[in-house]
Design an enzyme around this catalytic site. Structure first.
Site, PDB file in Angstrom:
ATOM      1  N   CYS A   8       0.845  -1.225  -0.045  1.00  0.00           N
ATOM      2  CA  CYS A   8       0.147   0.336  -0.072  1.00  0.00           C
ATOM      3  C   CYS A   8       0.944   1.321  -0.156  1.00  0.00           C
ATOM      4  O   CYS A   8       1.993   1.141  -0.193  1.00  0.00           O
ATOM      5  CB  CYS A   8      -0.915   0.242   1.196  1.00  0.00           C
ATOM      6  SG  CYS A   8      -0.392   0.003   2.912  1.00  0.00           S
ATOM      7  N   ASN A  11       2.393   1.365   4.346  1.00  0.00           N
ATOM      8  CA  ASN A  11       2.788   0.167   5.252  1.00  0.00           C
ATOM      9  C   ASN A  11       2.338   0.140   6.474  1.00  0.00           C
ATOM     10  O   ASN A  11       2.932  -0.565   7.281  1.00  0.00           O
ATOM     11  CB  ASN A  11       3.942  -0.328   4.691  1.00  0.00           C
ATOM     12  CG  ASN A  11       4.433  -1.826   5.280  1.00  0.00           C
ATOM     13  OD1 ASN A  11       5.357  -2.146   5.612  1.00  0.00           O
ATOM     14  ND2 ASN A  11       3.563  -2.824   5.078  1.00  0.00           N
ATOM     15  N   CYS A  13      -1.478   0.622   7.314  1.00  0.00           N
ATOM     16  CA  CYS A  13      -2.903   0.369   7.563  1.00  0.00           C
ATOM     17  C   CYS A  13      -3.341  -0.902   6.723  1.00  0.00           C
ATOM     18  O   CYS A  13      -3.349  -1.920   7.152  1.00  0.00           O
ATOM     19  CB  CYS A  13      -3.531   1.368   6.992  1.00  0.00           C
ATOM     20  SG  CYS A  13      -3.545   3.237   7.992  1.00  0.00           S
ATOM     21  N   ARG A  14      -3.292  -0.661   5.426  1.00  0.00           N
ATOM     22  CA  ARG A  14      -4.171  -1.684   4.542  1.00  0.00           C
ATOM     23  C   ARG A  14      -3.075  -2.882   4.191  1.00  0.00           C
ATOM     24  O   ARG A  14      -3.407  -4.246   4.442  1.00  0.00           O
ATOM     25  CB  ARG A  14      -4.358  -1.102   3.110  1.00  0.00           C
ATOM     26  CG  ARG A  14      -5.527  -0.121   3.395  1.00  0.00           C
ATOM     27  CD  ARG A  14      -5.605   0.584   1.907  1.00  0.00           C
ATOM     28  NE  ARG A  14      -4.416   1.579   1.926  1.00  0.00           N
ATOM     29  CZ  ARG A  14      -4.195   2.416   0.859  1.00  0.00           C
ATOM     30  NH1 ARG A  14      -5.004   2.120  -0.435  1.00  0.00           N
ATOM     31  NH2 ARG A  14      -3.192   2.991   0.656  1.00  0.00           N
ATOM     32  N   SER A  15      -1.682  -2.591   3.833  1.00  0.00           N
ATOM     33  CA  SER A  15      -0.917  -3.676   3.549  1.00  0.00           C
ATOM     34  C   SER A  15      -0.466  -4.864   4.589  1.00  0.00           C
ATOM     35  O   SER A  15      -0.370  -5.923   4.647  1.00  0.00           O
ATOM     36  CB  SER A  15       0.378  -3.676   2.672  1.00  0.00           C
ATOM     37  OG  SER A  15       1.199  -2.698   3.357  1.00  0.00           O
ATOM     38  N   ASP A 125      -7.907   3.872   1.046  1.00  0.00           N
ATOM     39  CA  ASP A 125      -7.054   4.177   2.088  1.00  0.00           C
ATOM     40  C   ASP A 125      -7.763   4.526   3.320  1.00  0.00           C
ATOM     41  O   ASP A 125      -8.683   5.776   3.356  1.00  0.00           O
ATOM     42  CB  ASP A 125      -6.502   5.246   1.501  1.00  0.00           C
ATOM     43  CG  ASP A 125      -5.341   5.993   2.386  1.00  0.00           C
ATOM     44  OD1 ASP A 125      -5.206   5.588   3.737  1.00  0.00           O
ATOM     45  OD2 ASP A 125      -4.283   6.750   1.921  1.00  0.00           O
TER      46      ASP A 125
HETATM   47  P1  4NP Z   1      -1.636   2.792   4.021  1.00  0.00           P
HETATM   48  O1  4NP Z   1      -2.384   4.077   4.871  1.00  0.00           O
HETATM   49  O2  4NP Z   1      -1.305   3.211   2.569  1.00  0.00           O
HETATM   50  O3  4NP Z   1      -2.974   1.795   4.099  1.00  0.00           O
HETATM   51  O4  4NP Z   1      -0.642   2.406   5.050  1.00  0.00           O
HETATM   52  C1  4NP Z   1      -1.792   5.193   4.926  1.00  0.00           C
HETATM   53  C2  4NP Z   1      -0.753   5.631   5.770  1.00  0.00           C
HETATM   54  C3  4NP Z   1      -0.214   6.974   6.039  1.00  0.00           C
HETATM   55  C4  4NP Z   1      -0.462   7.674   5.092  1.00  0.00           C
HETATM   56  C5  4NP Z   1      -1.470   7.437   4.005  1.00  0.00           C
HETATM   57  C6  4NP Z   1      -2.029   6.435   3.812  1.00  0.00           C
HETATM   58  N1  4NP Z   1       0.217   8.925   5.198  1.00  0.00           N
HETATM   59  O5  4NP Z   1      -0.008  10.008   4.537  1.00  0.00           O
HETATM   60  O6  4NP Z   1       1.144   9.130   6.187  1.00  0.00           O
END
Ligand code: 4NP
Length: 163
Positions: A8, A11, A13-15, A125
């Site tokens: 993602c 790294n 939340c989703r992955s 997201d």
């Molecule tokens: P992820 O979510 O891609 O599912 O881990 C996010 C985590 C952090 C951020 C964006 C999306 N950020 O902007 O810091």
């Protein structure tokens, strides 16, 4: 041994949720020994951090422990060491395809394309939203994990070792 990398943006939340859910499913099906599973982010902002507390809480409600995972960024080497690199959304997919070195073996796909009959292609997201976003991530990831495992078993890429 088949290797799968979930990707993602951050790294956190989703992955990591996908890594935890898929690992748990593989253990329950007795196929974990024939897989290497990891996750990474296209961005490096959160490298070394544990998953977002909201992701850890949502997964824990389904008896999946994400707390020991730590964020890392995708590297060029991943395209030669992993068989499957599975993106959570189309932005991640485009970023991965643009960085894939020529001639590397990894198959780079959208993770939700492995969920049968699903009309959504992106795992939204959840970072800037509420807790319900994390529950939705779990649902989507669970469906795609089941589809991915069915795909790997049908192709003979993983087999159960129950002895
Ligand atoms: P992820 O979510 O891609 O599912 O881990 C996010 C985590 C952090 C951020 C964006 C999306 N950020 O902007 O810091």
């Amino acid at each position: 041994m088949v290797s799968v990398l979930f990707v993602c943006l951050g790294n956190i939340c989703r992955s990591p949720t996908a890594e935890g859910v898929f690992t748990n499913m593989c253990r329950k099906q007795g196929v974990a020994d024939s897989l290497y599973i990891d996750s990474a982010g296209t961005a490096g902002w959160h490298v070394g951090k544990a998953p977002d507390a909201r992701a850890v809480t949502a997964a824990a409600q389904q008896d999946i422990d994400l707390s020991a995972l730590r964020a890392r960024q995708v590297s060029q080497d991943d395209f030669s060491s992993f068989d499957y690199i599975l993106a959570m959304d189309e932005d991640n997919l485009a970023d991965l395809r643009s960085m894939q070195p020529d001639g590397t073996q990894a198959r780079v796909d959208l993770f939700l394309d492995y969920a049968p009959g699903m009309s959504v292609r992106n795992v939204p997201d959840p970072y800037y939203g509420g807790d319900d976003g994390f529950v939705q991530v779990l649902e989507l990831v669970r469906a795609a994990s089941a589809g991915l495992l069915t795909h790997l078993i049908a192709r003979g890429e993983v087999t159960a070792h129950r002895d």
